[in-house]
Design an enzyme around this catalytic site. Sequence first.
Site, PDB file in Angstrom:
ATOM      1  N   HIS A 129      -3.395  10.395  -4.410  1.00  0.00           N
ATOM      2  CA  HIS A 129      -3.985   8.956  -4.632  1.00  0.00           C
ATOM      3  C   HIS A 129      -5.711   9.490  -4.216  1.00  0.00           C
ATOM      4  O   HIS A 129      -5.972   9.047  -2.919  1.00  0.00           O
ATOM      5  CB  HIS A 129      -3.679   7.772  -4.836  1.00  0.00           C
ATOM      6  CG  HIS A 129      -2.519   8.067  -5.890  1.00  0.00           C
ATOM      7  ND1 HIS A 129      -1.572   8.636  -5.421  1.00  0.00           N
ATOM      8  CD2 HIS A 129      -1.877   7.734  -7.528  1.00  0.00           C
ATOM      9  CE1 HIS A 129       0.207   8.035  -5.639  1.00  0.00           C
ATOM     10  NE2 HIS A 129      -0.634   8.202  -6.968  1.00  0.00           N
ATOM     11  N   ASP A 335      13.517   3.262  -9.615  1.00  0.00           N
ATOM     12  CA  ASP A 335      12.779   4.151  -8.773  1.00  0.00           C
ATOM     13  C   ASP A 335      13.262   3.883  -7.221  1.00  0.00           C
ATOM     14  O   ASP A 335      11.820   3.171  -6.815  1.00  0.00           O
ATOM     15  CB  ASP A 335      11.389   4.143 -10.002  1.00  0.00           C
ATOM     16  CG  ASP A 335      10.799   6.124  -9.129  1.00  0.00           C
ATOM     17  OD1 ASP A 335      11.306   6.357  -8.572  1.00  0.00           O
ATOM     18  OD2 ASP A 335       9.476   5.968  -9.641  1.00  0.00           O
TER      19      ASP A 335
END
Length: 464
Positions: A129, A335
């Site tokens: 990112h 997650d």
Amino acid sequence: KSREFQFTMSSFAPAAKKAKTAEAVAHDGEFFPGIGKIGYNPDADPAEVLCFKHYNASEKIRGRTMEEWLRFSVCYWHTFRGTGADPFGFPTLIRPWDDMSDSLENAKRRMRAAFEFFDKLGIKYWTFHDRDIAPEGANLEETNRNLDELSDLALELQSKYGIKLLWGTANLFANPRYMNGAATNPDPHVFAYAAAQVKKMLEITKKLGGVNFVFWGGREGYQSVLNTDVKRELDHMAALFKMAVAYKKKIGFTGQLLIEPKPKEPTKHQYDYDAQTVIGFLKSYDLDKDFKLNIEPNHTTLAGHGYEHDVVVASKLGFLGSVDSNTGSTDLGWDTDQFPMDVKNATLVMKAIVEQGGLTPGGLNFDCKVRRESTDLEDMFAAHIGAMDTFARGFRNAVKILDEGVLPRLVKERYRGFDSGIGKKIEQNEAKLEELEEYILKHGEPEVRSGKQEKFESIMNGYV
């Protein structure tokens, strides 16, 4: 900001807004001393974890090397920004090269450590990112300057080590400005900021030779429908994607655009819930020719599906572009981004990939983090090596399944009725309701046919 404050931050969100000078962390040349390049040693003792026992990068299978088939990638965010912090505890992964500051010096040192890791591991791709590699500045101009400076270093290191960028992406979820979404935010000012970030990251991805660009909409969803105009939010999300398509063409970026589905977390409901939801969205907004999917199996299981489900569905419908190869604990509701170590799961994923002829220009990106308790530098290597060996075994199993043809023949036999006669007319959209009624009146009740699930499962176990 203080070191204590940074301890409370997510690995996705640099603590301070402004880059600042930090004292250099001393190191003597190597960031991973005592660990050499990882080699292939199929006869190694089980306790030897710093070698590949199944992944042989140069071995040719079906006309390509394993390296070309598997296209492994290391993710920057978990591997080099992850701290081990969780909602109940401070960081445990204290790396010797990282002084925990958001200085440009620290960011550059971290990046040099990362490329040494990629090189020693023998992985040829990486992903990141924008905010993973460069600290956010006091304003967009400063932030972009920081990103330019760090991407210059990345370009230099890519050339030095022969590493390529699998994909870049914009972090549109960590900064508080995105708490109500990015493209789906009710404030157009926030939408504009997200668009500016996407524009810059498309440029950076092109600059670094990236072959894909990913959108993950962590905040693109809602916590309550009471304060949400779902239709307008979906329209706005599509608008950002269309802008990205237009700008991609304008700057000559030839990479594949990808959307990564996830059903929830951090939002209660995420719009890109699973593969079929995203495909339906793309078709609804005439974006299906411009986007494919980046599937993360941990997200698939969070959606209530089997590990391989979204990979198979996306592949069969022509939308599988790349895989974030991780796993989760299905007994938990969040997650966990664990390294994939289940050979049967890897086999099912690789079977779908081999059947579609490979993943290029996508790959198998390890969107995984070592456990909070795995604090040694060796653990970083052991985790990736184990996962690479798992997918190498899955790949070999998948090729054997397809080459021997036992399971494919049995599946074909199940559907043989659609190869001729009335079945073929149904499949080719040539049958009518009246005709099928006449068929039943003539032929009566269908014969009961066993699905033979247990037989299929037993055969599968013979390969894994």
